[in-house]
Design a protein around this motif. Structure first.
Motif, PDB file in Angstrom:
ATOM      1  N   VAL A 110      11.314 -14.252 -11.526  1.00  0.00           N
ATOM      2  CA  VAL A 110       9.888 -14.340 -11.617  1.00  0.00           C
ATOM      3  C   VAL A 110       9.645 -14.218 -10.044  1.00  0.00           C
ATOM      4  O   VAL A 110      10.173 -15.319  -9.451  1.00  0.00           O
ATOM      5  N   SER A 111       8.583 -13.906  -9.410  1.00  0.00           N
ATOM      6  CA  SER A 111       8.219 -13.938  -7.949  1.00  0.00           C
ATOM      7  C   SER A 111       6.733 -14.149  -7.858  1.00  0.00           C
ATOM      8  O   SER A 111       5.991 -13.869  -8.617  1.00  0.00           O
ATOM      9  N   LEU A 112       6.413 -15.300  -7.018  1.00  0.00           N
ATOM     10  CA  LEU A 112       5.286 -15.657  -6.478  1.00  0.00           C
ATOM     11  C   LEU A 112       4.824 -15.316  -5.307  1.00  0.00           C
ATOM     12  O   LEU A 112       5.611 -15.545  -4.341  1.00  0.00           O
ATOM     13  N   PHE A 126       7.428  -9.563 -12.114  1.00  0.00           N
ATOM     14  CA  PHE A 126       8.507  -9.767 -12.738  1.00  0.00           C
ATOM     15  C   PHE A 126       9.531  -8.642 -12.575  1.00  0.00           C
ATOM     16  O   PHE A 126       9.273  -7.819 -12.409  1.00  0.00           O
ATOM     17  N   SER A 127      10.854  -9.115 -12.482  1.00  0.00           N
ATOM     18  CA  SER A 127      11.823  -8.173 -12.058  1.00  0.00           C
ATOM     19  C   SER A 127      13.104  -8.273 -13.178  1.00  0.00           C
ATOM     20  O   SER A 127      13.234  -9.532 -13.481  1.00  0.00           O
ATOM     21  N   LEU A 150       9.854  -4.957 -12.739  1.00  0.00           N
ATOM     22  CA  LEU A 150       9.352  -4.516 -14.125  1.00  0.00           C
ATOM     23  C   LEU A 150       7.977  -4.531 -14.253  1.00  0.00           C
ATOM     24  O   LEU A 150       7.357  -3.959 -15.112  1.00  0.00           O
ATOM     25  N   SER A 151       7.183  -5.014 -13.385  1.00  0.00           N
ATOM     26  CA  SER A 151       5.628  -5.283 -13.191  1.00  0.00           C
ATOM     27  C   SER A 151       4.954  -4.636 -12.136  1.00  0.00           C
ATOM     28  O   SER A 151       5.589  -4.291 -10.965  1.00  0.00           O
ATOM     29  N   ASN A 152       3.640  -4.298 -12.130  1.00  0.00           N
ATOM     30  CA  ASN A 152       3.151  -3.607 -11.181  1.00  0.00           C
ATOM     31  C   ASN A 152       2.893  -4.656 -10.270  1.00  0.00           C
ATOM     32  O   ASN A 152       2.280  -5.798 -10.496  1.00  0.00           O
ATOM     33  N   ALA A 163       2.737   0.212  -8.423  1.00  0.00           N
ATOM     34  CA  ALA A 163       3.900   0.085  -7.657  1.00  0.00           C
ATOM     35  C   ALA A 163       4.798  -0.951  -8.107  1.00  0.00           C
ATOM     36  O   ALA A 163       4.510  -2.024  -8.585  1.00  0.00           O
ATOM     37  N   GLN A 164       6.167  -0.519  -8.185  1.00  0.00           N
ATOM     38  CA  GLN A 164       7.259  -1.383  -8.628  1.00  0.00           C
ATOM     39  C   GLN A 164       7.867  -1.516  -7.325  1.00  0.00           C
ATOM     40  O   GLN A 164       8.363  -0.622  -6.289  1.00  0.00           O
TER      41      GLN A 164
END
Length: 176
Positions: A110-112, A126-127, A150-152, A163-164
């Motif tokens: 998870v990225s913020l 999310f990746s 995995l998410s835009n 975009a991913q």
């Protein structure tokens, strides 16, 4: 409710008591990242070279299996200034030892978003992350990872464009 909390506490305590080893450390890396647009971008989209750094904890469950948690800052996105994406990330990997020197890992991340002035990017992404680590000695290691989005990562307000982020990361670290 008490029984659920006590059961969870028992499971966590039991799991940690069977741990072979808990190691902590720091890690730094070099990123090569790019954005994959859907539909294809009509503008120049070049990769971005960046860096990553952070700290980790590796919980040994058995001699050949561990869980790995890391908090890292990572400079990603594309080369253009308005397509740069800097994140605070938390990869969580299941890791499998292959012999004494190599470890394979895979898991979610998870990225913020870490900046305020670019509203085009989503706050959370999310990746999937996977990689290989080579132990140089008992403390020093090098590794290679790939993060696949995995998410835009673009905010929903941008019409018709998704975009991913895909990042290749080459790192080194030390276990403390």
């Amino acid at each position: 409710m008490k029984s659920i909390v006590l059961t969870l506490l028992f499971v966590v305590t039991t799991t940690l008591s069977f741990s072979q080893e808990v190691s902590y450390g720091v890690r730094a890396g070099f990123n090569i990242s790019n954005l994959d647009f859907t539909p294809d971008a009509t503008f120049s989209n070049q990769h971005r070279n960046g860096f990553a750094f952070g700290g980790f904890v590796d919980y040994g469950i058995t001699e050949n299996f561990s869980t790995y948690l890391e908090i890292q800052y990572s400079a990603e996105g594309a080369k253009a200034d308005d397509l740069r994406a800097d994140y605070l990330q938390m990869p969580i990997m299941a890791r499998f030892a292959i012999g004494e020197k190599f470890t394979l890992g895979v898991g979610p991340m998870v990225s913020l978003k870490t900046w305020k002035d670019q509203d085009a990017f989503s706050t959370f992404t999310f990746s999937g992350v996977g990689g290989v680590e080579y132990m140089i000695n008992d403390e020093l290691f090098i590794d290679a990872r790939v993060h696949y989005g995995l998410s835009n990562i673009l905010d929903e307000d941008i019409s018709g464009l998704e975009a991913q982020n895909t990042t290749f990361q080459f790192g080194f670290g030390i276990k403390i």
